[in-house]
Enzyme design. Structure first.
Site, mmCIF file in Angstrom:
data_model
loop_
_atom_site.group_PDB
_atom_site.id
_atom_site.type_symbol
_atom_site.label_atom_id
_atom_site.label_comp_id
_atom_site.label_asym_id
_atom_site.label_seq_id
_atom_site.Cartn_x
_atom_site.Cartn_y
_atom_site.Cartn_z
ATOM 1 C CG ASP A 179 -1.775 1.229 1.374
ATOM 2 O OD1 ASP A 179 -2.370 1.650 0.365
ATOM 3 O OD2 ASP A 179 -1.861 1.798 2.480
ATOM 4 C CB SER A 180 0.175 4.816 -0.407
ATOM 5 O OG SER A 180 -0.833 4.939 0.584
ATOM 6 C CB CYS A 239 -3.396 0.679 -2.270
ATOM 7 S SG CYS A 239 -3.405 2.427 -2.690
ATOM 8 C CD GLU A 245 1.075 6.218 5.962
ATOM 9 O OE1 GLU A 245 2.287 6.025 6.114
ATOM 10 O OE2 GLU A 245 0.258 5.296 5.773
ATOM 11 C CB CYS A 266 -9.159 5.207 1.197
ATOM 12 S SG CYS A 266 -7.445 5.441 1.742
ATOM 13 C CG HIS A 280 -4.388 4.961 4.715
ATOM 14 N ND1 HIS A 280 -3.950 4.505 3.499
ATOM 15 C CD2 HIS A 280 -3.271 5.289 5.415
ATOM 16 C CE1 HIS A 280 -2.624 4.544 3.457
ATOM 17 N NE2 HIS A 280 -2.181 5.026 4.604
HETATM 18 N N1 DGL Z 1 -4.731 3.351 1.151
HETATM 19 C C1 DGL Z 1 -4.831 3.781 -0.175
HETATM 20 C C2 DGL Z 1 -6.166 3.522 -0.819
HETATM 21 O O1 DGL Z 1 -6.817 2.554 -0.491
HETATM 22 C C3 DGL Z 1 -4.170 5.059 -0.614
HETATM 23 C C4 DGL Z 1 -4.153 6.215 0.281
HETATM 24 C C5 DGL Z 1 -3.236 7.301 -0.232
HETATM 25 O O2 DGL Z 1 -2.041 7.092 -0.197
HETATM 26 O O3 DGL Z 1 -3.736 8.341 -0.666
HETATM 27 O O4 DGL Z 1 -6.572 4.218 -1.712
#
Ligand code: DGL
Length: 277
Positions: free
Chosen positions: A11-12, A74, A153, A185, A187
């Site tokens: 993931d990011s 992600c 984060e 997302c 996150h």
């Molecule tokens: N967790 C990621 C997603 O599901 C990306 C979040 C990001 O880095 O902007 O889209």
């Protein structure tokens, strides 16, 4: 037949841990490799070409570590790079994540669905195609959760500034009368308790973590690539960016985590700026 090789997940940043924990719960025998590209987070505000390039670098690293399958934990990277990853490694099972528009449109009672996702996801052709397939007859209201990933984060899940930002992002969904909200997302899944509190019990929240884990199991089972069920799987973590910050969030989100290793410098570079200084 069994396959002892690990599953690679990325993931990011730390958001994909919400998917990793579903995979761990469903597949306790599998070894799991996780890469947090925190040095390039948030992906949601970056050009698709950069996200695709980062995703290829990380997948290459995971395959170099022996991964038998790749999980793009992600939504943003799935939208930007799933096709490119599958084309690069056609023999490797690749599992992506998409906002749960289909189950949400089936579940809404009032015919209004909210989708909270990144700008990159909401502006992608893949999301447009999802709406085209499943969004008919339902009012789908979208909101980009700009700024949330940065706070997550840093290990913030219920700080005053996070609450206030989240309230701003949820307001249009509430005002539109959404009774079902998609956490689009990975996150945001860690904000589920706060989002539930702010939206109230009459709003259902939907995410895809468990469905993704099921898909991983299905894809590996159909290729006889699952690990021997009698063994206990372990996790290994890598990250780009500030390891102290990643370690802090990782310890909160993955109690008992054995530590995190820096991704090699060659994997951490911005591939586009390296090619086009
Ligand atoms: N967790 C990621 C997603 O599901 C990306 C979040 C990001 O880095 O902007 O889209």
């Amino acid at each position: 037949m069994s396959d002892p090789r690990p599953i690679g997940v990325f993931d990011s940043g730390v958001g994909g841990l919400s998917v990793l924990r579903e995979i761990r719960a469903l597949l306790p025998a599998e070894d799991l490799l996780y890469c947090a590209d925190s040095g390039h987070s948030p992906y949601g505000e970056k050009p698709q070409a950069l996200i695709a390039a980062r995703s290829l670098e990380i997948c290459d690293f995971l395959l170099g570590q022996g991964a038998k399958a790749l999980v793009i934990a992600c939504n943003t990277a799935t939208a930007a790079a799933a096709g490119t990853i599958r084309a690069r490694w056609p023999q490797v099972p690749v599992i992506g994540v998409e906002p749960a528009v289909k189950p949400a449109t089936a579940a809404t009672r009032k015919g209004v669905v909210g989708v909270l996702a990144t700008t990159g996801t909401l502006e992608s052709a893949r999301f447009a195609a999802l709406l085209d397939r499943f969004g008919h007859g339902v009012d789908v209201v979208t909101r980009s959760g700009t700024g949330l990933v940065d706070l997550i984060e840093q290990g913030e899940f219920d700080s005053p500034r996070l609450r206030s930002l989240l309230q701003q992002h949820l307001a249009p969904l509430r005002e539109a009368g959404a009774d079902t909200v998609v956490l689009g997302c990975t996150h945001y899944i860690f904000l589920r308790p706060l989002i539930a509190e702010l939206l109230g019990p009459e709003v259902s929240l939907i995410d895809t973590g468990a469905a993704v884990a099921n898909q991983v199991q299905r894809k590996l089972a159909e290729r006889a690539m699952l690990a021997d069920e009698s063994k206990t799987g372990h996790e290994q973590f890598w990250a780009s960016g500030n390891l102290d910050v990643v370690r802090h969030s990782l310890n909160l989100l993955w109690p008992g985590c054995s530590g995190v290793t820096a991704l090699p410098p060659s994997v951490c570079m911005n591939p586009l700026s390296e090619r086009n200084p």
